[in-house]
Design an enzyme around this catalytic site. Structure first.
Site, mmCIF file in Angstrom:
data_model
loop_
_atom_site.group_PDB
_atom_site.id
_atom_site.type_symbol
_atom_site.label_atom_id
_atom_site.label_comp_id
_atom_site.label_asym_id
_atom_site.label_seq_id
_atom_site.Cartn_x
_atom_site.Cartn_y
_atom_site.Cartn_z
ATOM 1 N N SER A 172 13.338 22.371 48.028
ATOM 2 C CA SER A 172 14.318 21.753 47.591
ATOM 3 C C SER A 172 13.983 20.931 46.270
ATOM 4 O O SER A 172 13.432 21.605 45.578
ATOM 5 C CB SER A 172 15.083 20.808 48.639
ATOM 6 O OG SER A 172 16.366 20.676 48.268
ATOM 7 N N ASP A 434 21.849 29.661 51.756
ATOM 8 C CA ASP A 434 21.894 28.102 51.278
ATOM 9 C C ASP A 434 22.589 28.230 49.990
ATOM 10 O O ASP A 434 22.349 28.983 48.808
ATOM 11 C CB ASP A 434 20.343 28.190 50.650
ATOM 12 C CG ASP A 434 19.973 26.884 50.305
ATOM 13 O OD1 ASP A 434 20.884 26.029 50.327
ATOM 14 O OD2 ASP A 434 19.065 26.701 49.490
ATOM 15 N N HIS A 459 18.422 27.229 53.583
ATOM 16 C CA HIS A 459 17.683 26.074 52.829
ATOM 17 C C HIS A 459 16.314 26.085 53.378
ATOM 18 O O HIS A 459 15.923 25.571 54.655
ATOM 19 C CB HIS A 459 18.138 24.935 52.813
ATOM 20 C CG HIS A 459 17.799 24.033 51.493
ATOM 21 N ND1 HIS A 459 18.037 24.327 50.408
ATOM 22 C CD2 HIS A 459 17.462 22.665 51.496
ATOM 23 C CE1 HIS A 459 17.666 23.473 49.665
ATOM 24 N NE2 HIS A 459 17.427 22.381 50.123
#
Length: 491
Positions: A172, A434, A459
């Site tokens: 991320s 995601d 994710h």
């Protein structure tokens, strides 16, 4: 519940906190209600260590220093092996990652030393006495990258690893940092695994909710349309004061709903949309080792509720989803007050209700990234929280104007290159479920800048420990990344 609202707030990304434990706030849709770092640390046995760091890497006249937290796992290291550096993000660094995760599988096979560095201003890494605007000016991705560079240089010298090849890992926002670390400090880091990394900064990010629509539809074709109908019905009720008592009861609010401004309505609508956004982003993940709770709530579960006609109209089913999420996370009532949220977010003390990461992360979005998941697209299921709602928070919390925000985002892309990455030995995994993949790289840039697009995963899925339920393509993606690392470490 103030923090729970923070947990819905910006939906930003970025770390999963794939590498953090957090009480919840509105950011990358990264955080759920997780166990605190101390509790997890006792379970994993990882010992926290402290590194003397510079406060301002770009001002030689400023000699101030502070202590940055990091963790070490030497169990797999073999002399001459590489060094793996896991990058922390917008929440406390979770020491559970020192004993779990795909990167440790790679480390065991390659004889790597494993380090994890917590991001400045998150967790226990406090560079300043508070979170005032005067302090937060030292919070940026540039300073974080310089922290990584200084840590790498000093630790390499101290451990006799200056000749070793270092590999950066992150998911991320830390995934972006991993890519940028390799990009900006190629003499210090040999390769990077940048998972679910949003590399392109943008003020308005309506594509996030467009992916949510498609992800819901992949489970049940009529699911996003039912959500859309419910959200619109709720918006109509919010505009009618006579309906507010019913809404208060339906969604178990802590006090009677009061809609004084458009910010009140938008705040409440986004909070409820966050139930779906969070579940989509982390659908069927494997984060139990982090101490996460509620991971059994999946897209299938939410769409099952939305498709259950016995519960009444879509509006009633939407309320049932909210109650399900509240029960799952043991939340007694929802605080739907924007002013209460604003008070939490402007508390500059380290003991404040948003100090776990909310105040810091939203500051970074207002001064670097944007990433605002607005309802400005017609091809998404929610109503009522347009870009203007997000932008006003920057002004309310940090005195950042819309013009300053736009300029900051443009500077970020100018500095890092956005999608146009010019580097080598960076692998960029993303999952099709995601929503953050819309700001990432999903096709190979060059043979030395490969993308790994994993259909059906969410994710940071490739970062989590393998399990029997994993999709075959996820297992293949993990193997492919390992083969890339194996090859690159020989170059």
């Amino acid at each position: 519940m103030a923090l729970q609202r923070c947990a819905s707030l910006l939906l930003l990304l970025l770390l999963c906190v794939c590498v953090g434990a957090h009480g919840g706030f509105k950011g990358f849709r990264s955080f759920r209600t997780l166990k605190g770092g101390h509790e997890v640390r006792e379970r994993t046995g990882s010992e926290e260590r402290w590194f003397t760091q510079k406060l301002d890497h770009f001002n030689g006249a400023d000699g101030r220093e502070w202590k940055q937290r990091y963790f070490v796992n030497e169990a797999f290291y073999k002399p001459g092996g590489p060094v793996f550096l896991m990058i922390g993000g917008e929440g406390p660094a979770n020491p559970a990652w020192m004993t779990n995760g795909t990167w440790l599988t790679y480390a065991e096979k390659l004889g790597a030393l494993c380090l994890m560095l917590e991001h400045r201003f998150y967790g226990k890494s406090h560079p300043a006495a508070d979170l005032s605007l005067g302090s937060l000016r030292f919070l940026s991705s540039l300073q974080a990258l310089a922290d990584l560079a200084h840590f790498r240089s000093v630790e390499a010298e101290a451990r006799g690893l200056s000749g070793s090849r270092w590999v950066a890992f992150g998911g991320s926002y830390p995934g972006s940092l991993a890519a940028w670390f390799r990009l900006k400090y190629p003499h210090l880091v040999h390769a990077a695994v940048a998972t679910s990394a949003p590399l392109h900064a943008t003020v308005n990010f309506p594509e996030y909710l467009e992916v949510v629509w498609r992800s819901l539809a992949s489970e049940r074709a009529d699911c996003p349309a039912l959500v859309q109908k419910a959200s619109r019905a709720l918006l109509e009720r919010l505009s009618d004061p006579e309906s507010h008592d019913d809404v208060t009861k339906d969604f178990n609010l802590c006090s009677k709903l009061q809609i004084k401004t458009e910010m009140d309505s938008a705040y409440f609508l986004e909070m409820l949309a966050g139930n779906f956004m969070d579940v989509v982003q982390y659908n069927e993940d494997n984060r139990d080792f982090e101490g996460a709770t509620g991971t059994n709530i999946t897209i299938k579960v939410l769409c099952g509720v939305m498709g259950d006609a016995s519960l009444g109209e879509p509006y009633a089913r939407y309320a049932a989803v909210a109650r399900l999420m509240m029960d799952t996370f043991s939340i007694k009532c929802l605080n739907a007050s924007y002013e209460s949220y604003r008070g939490d977010m402007t508390d500059a003390s380290w003991d404040g209700p948003a100090a776990g990461g909310g105040r810091q992360w939203v500051y970074q979005t207002c001064t670097e990234f944007g990433f605002y998941q607005s309802t400005d697209s017609p091809n998404q299921p929610f109503s009522g929280f347009p870009l203007a709602y997000h932008v006003k928070q920057c002004a309310d919390f940090y005195n950042v104007s819309a013009e300053q925000l736009a300029e900051a985002v443009a500077q970020t892309n100018e500095f890092y290159g956005g999608y146009d990455v010019r580097s080598s030995r960076i692998v960029l995994p993303n999952g099709s479920i995601d929503p953050w993949h819309a700001l990432g790289v999903t096709q190979d840039i060059t043979p030395d800048l490969p993308a790994v697009f994993i259909k059906g995963t969410a994710h940071c899925a490739n970062m989590y420990p393998a399990r029997s339920e994993d999709l075959p393509q996820l297992a293949l993606a993990r193997d492919h990344i390992f083969l890339l690392l194996q090859r690159w470490l020989k170059q």
